[in-house]
Scaffold this motif. Structure first.
Motif, PDB file in Angstrom:
ATOM      1  N   GLN A  48      -5.080  12.219  -9.336  1.00 42.18           N
ATOM      2  CA  GLN A  48      -4.054  11.215  -9.089  1.00 42.18           C
ATOM      3  C   GLN A  48      -4.639   9.958  -8.451  1.00 42.18           C
ATOM      4  O   GLN A  48      -4.188   8.845  -8.727  1.00 42.18           O
ATOM      5  CB  GLN A  48      -2.964  11.798  -8.193  1.00 42.18           C
ATOM      6  CG  GLN A  48      -2.094  12.846  -8.867  1.00 42.18           C
ATOM      7  CD  GLN A  48      -1.105  13.475  -7.905  1.00 42.18           C
ATOM      8  OE1 GLN A  48      -1.093  13.171  -6.713  1.00 42.18           O
ATOM      9  NE2 GLN A  48      -0.258  14.362  -8.427  1.00 42.18           N
ATOM     10  N   TYR A  52      -4.237   6.394  -9.973  1.00 44.58           N
ATOM     11  CA  TYR A  52      -3.624   5.366  -9.129  1.00 44.58           C
ATOM     12  C   TYR A  52      -4.476   4.101  -9.099  1.00 44.58           C
ATOM     13  O   TYR A  52      -3.957   2.979  -9.217  1.00 44.58           O
ATOM     14  CB  TYR A  52      -3.432   5.913  -7.716  1.00 44.58           C
ATOM     15  CG  TYR A  52      -2.988   4.885  -6.701  1.00 44.58           C
ATOM     16  CD1 TYR A  52      -1.658   4.468  -6.646  1.00 44.58           C
ATOM     17  CD2 TYR A  52      -3.886   4.333  -5.794  1.00 44.58           C
ATOM     18  CE1 TYR A  52      -1.238   3.531  -5.717  1.00 44.58           C
ATOM     19  CE2 TYR A  52      -3.485   3.400  -4.861  1.00 44.58           C
ATOM     20  CZ  TYR A  52      -2.159   3.004  -4.830  1.00 44.58           C
ATOM     21  OH  TYR A  52      -1.764   2.077  -3.912  1.00 44.58           O
ATOM     22  N   PRO A  74      -0.800   8.149  -4.153  1.00 45.17           N
ATOM     23  CA  PRO A  74      -0.810   9.616  -4.094  1.00 45.17           C
ATOM     24  C   PRO A  74      -1.117  10.110  -2.686  1.00 45.17           C
ATOM     25  O   PRO A  74      -1.737   9.417  -1.876  1.00 45.17           O
ATOM     26  CB  PRO A  74      -1.926   9.999  -5.072  1.00 45.17           C
ATOM     27  CG  PRO A  74      -2.149   8.799  -5.923  1.00 45.17           C
ATOM     28  CD  PRO A  74      -1.825   7.620  -5.072  1.00 45.17           C
TER      29      PRO A  74
END
Length: 373
Positions: A48, A52, A74
């Motif tokens: 993540q 991101y 995240p």
């Protein structure tokens, strides 16, 4: 002193729990699954973070993405969101296993009469057994949090102060959930004549509170009690709904000619919309009131608020017939977002505290009136 008996009984019950094979088995399974879930969460968190960073780069040229859900930063706390599902199964079973035979085993072995024949008060017995169980549950939650932090650090992820506070709050919520079903099992142990009946009664209550009550607010069950939703009126008019995503609230006459026709108010549709809105708001209010009786529902909502505040905010907005506009500032992080969410869920917090207190009070009253022969 009177408190001496309470300390002795609480200490004995605490040691009995720690030496119990059923406690070792269930808690061992719980820790293994929790560790696996955290490891998977840590791996997913690393992925993540990469996604991101990529989206942040793309969002520099797209103002819409800057405030969208997909641009929220995240956090390792998302792994605890998955763990909350574990708590509603294995954690609940752990609480039930610790409490269903606290009194019945004394009845079955006929040791309760011998115990009460000593210079000891009845309230010391029930309070001591409850305190011993609470201490064991608190120790289990403490071990879970320490193990969770160790797994996170093992992957090189160092949580900040806010994340640590959220982890502690998650542990407190998990404790209240397990304690709730421990108190229910303790009450059934005072009511039932044997341990088999006590665990059956407890499982029935668990199924009702965790599964049957939420079903009441959905589908045919609610409709059978409160009737069908209002039917839309018949009309020869056409309805504009913008881009197909807004609720139809106006009707316009069909006219020949070029250009858009002027909208006119359809009183039948206005009345329908008012009745329909009142119906669904009443249905939502009944659903929320019924769901407050479910410790697992209260726990899941609060755990979401602690571990995933962005998604929890969107869930609250969608459940209250309001639309989260993208130009509005959505709390994404910080204690302000946490306190705001918990403030909106104050009734869930109160219900999660009242449930174990209520069942322990019932167990206390029942045991104090127990006819021991």
């Amino acid at each position: 002193m009177r408190s001496a008996g309470l300390r002795v009984i609480a200490g004995k019950e605490f040691n009995d729990h720690l030496r119990s094979r059923k406690f070792h088995l269930i808690f061992g399974i719980f820790l293994v699954i929790a560790a696996v879930g955290l490891i998977s969460g840590a791996v997913e968190y690393q992925k993540q973070i990469d996604d991101y960073n990529s989206m942040q780069q793309a969002a520099q040229d797209d103002g819409f993405m800057e405030k969208s859900y997909y641009s929220w930063k995240p956090t390792i706390l998302s792994a605890f969101t998955e763990m909350s599902m574990l708590m509603t199964t294995i954690g609940v079973i752990l609480g039930i296993a610790m409490g269903f035979d606290l009194i019945t085993k004394e009845k079955e072995s006929r040791s309760l009469k011998i115990l009460l024949s000593h210079p000891i008060y009845r309230d010391e017995v029930i309070n001591g057994k409850a305190l011993g169980g609470v201490a064991a549950i608190a120790l289990a939650m403490g071990i879970m949090l320490v193990l969770s932090l160790a797994v996170i650090l093992l992957f090189g992820i160092v949580p900040d102060f806010e994340e640590i506070v959220r982890m502690l709050l998650f542990g407190v919520l998990s404790f209240l959930l397990v304690f709730s079903f421990f108190a229910i099992a303790l009450f059934m142990s005072t009511v039932a004549k044997d341990s088999g009946s006590a665990i059956i009664y407890t499982l029935i209550v668990m199924i009702v509170l965790s599964s049957l009550l939420p079903v009441f607010t959905y589908g045919s069950v609610y409709t059978a009690v409160f009737g069908q939703p209002p039917e839309p009126p018949e009309s020869d008019m056409m309805y504009f709904s913008g881009q197909g995503t807004t609720v139809v609230s106006r009707a316009v006459e069909i006219v020949d000619g070029e250009g858009m026709p002027e909208p006119v108010v359809d009183e039948a549709w206005q009345e329908y919309e008012e009745k329909s809105r009142a119906y669904w708001e009443r249905r939502q209010a009944v659903g929320e009131a019924v769901s407050l009786l479910s410790p697992t529902n209260n726990y899941q909502r609060l755990a979401y608020a602690v571990t995933n505040p962005g998604m929890a905010r969107m869930m609250l907005s969608s459940s209250s017939y309001s639309v989260v506009e993208m130009e509005d500032e959505i709390p994404q992080e910080g204690f302000s977002a946490l306190f705001s969410l918990l403030g909106e869920m104050a009734t869930n917090i109160a219900a999660l505290i009242i449930t174990p207190a209520l069942f322990f009070g019932l167990a206390w009253v029942r045991f104090m009136r127990e006819d021991v022969r």
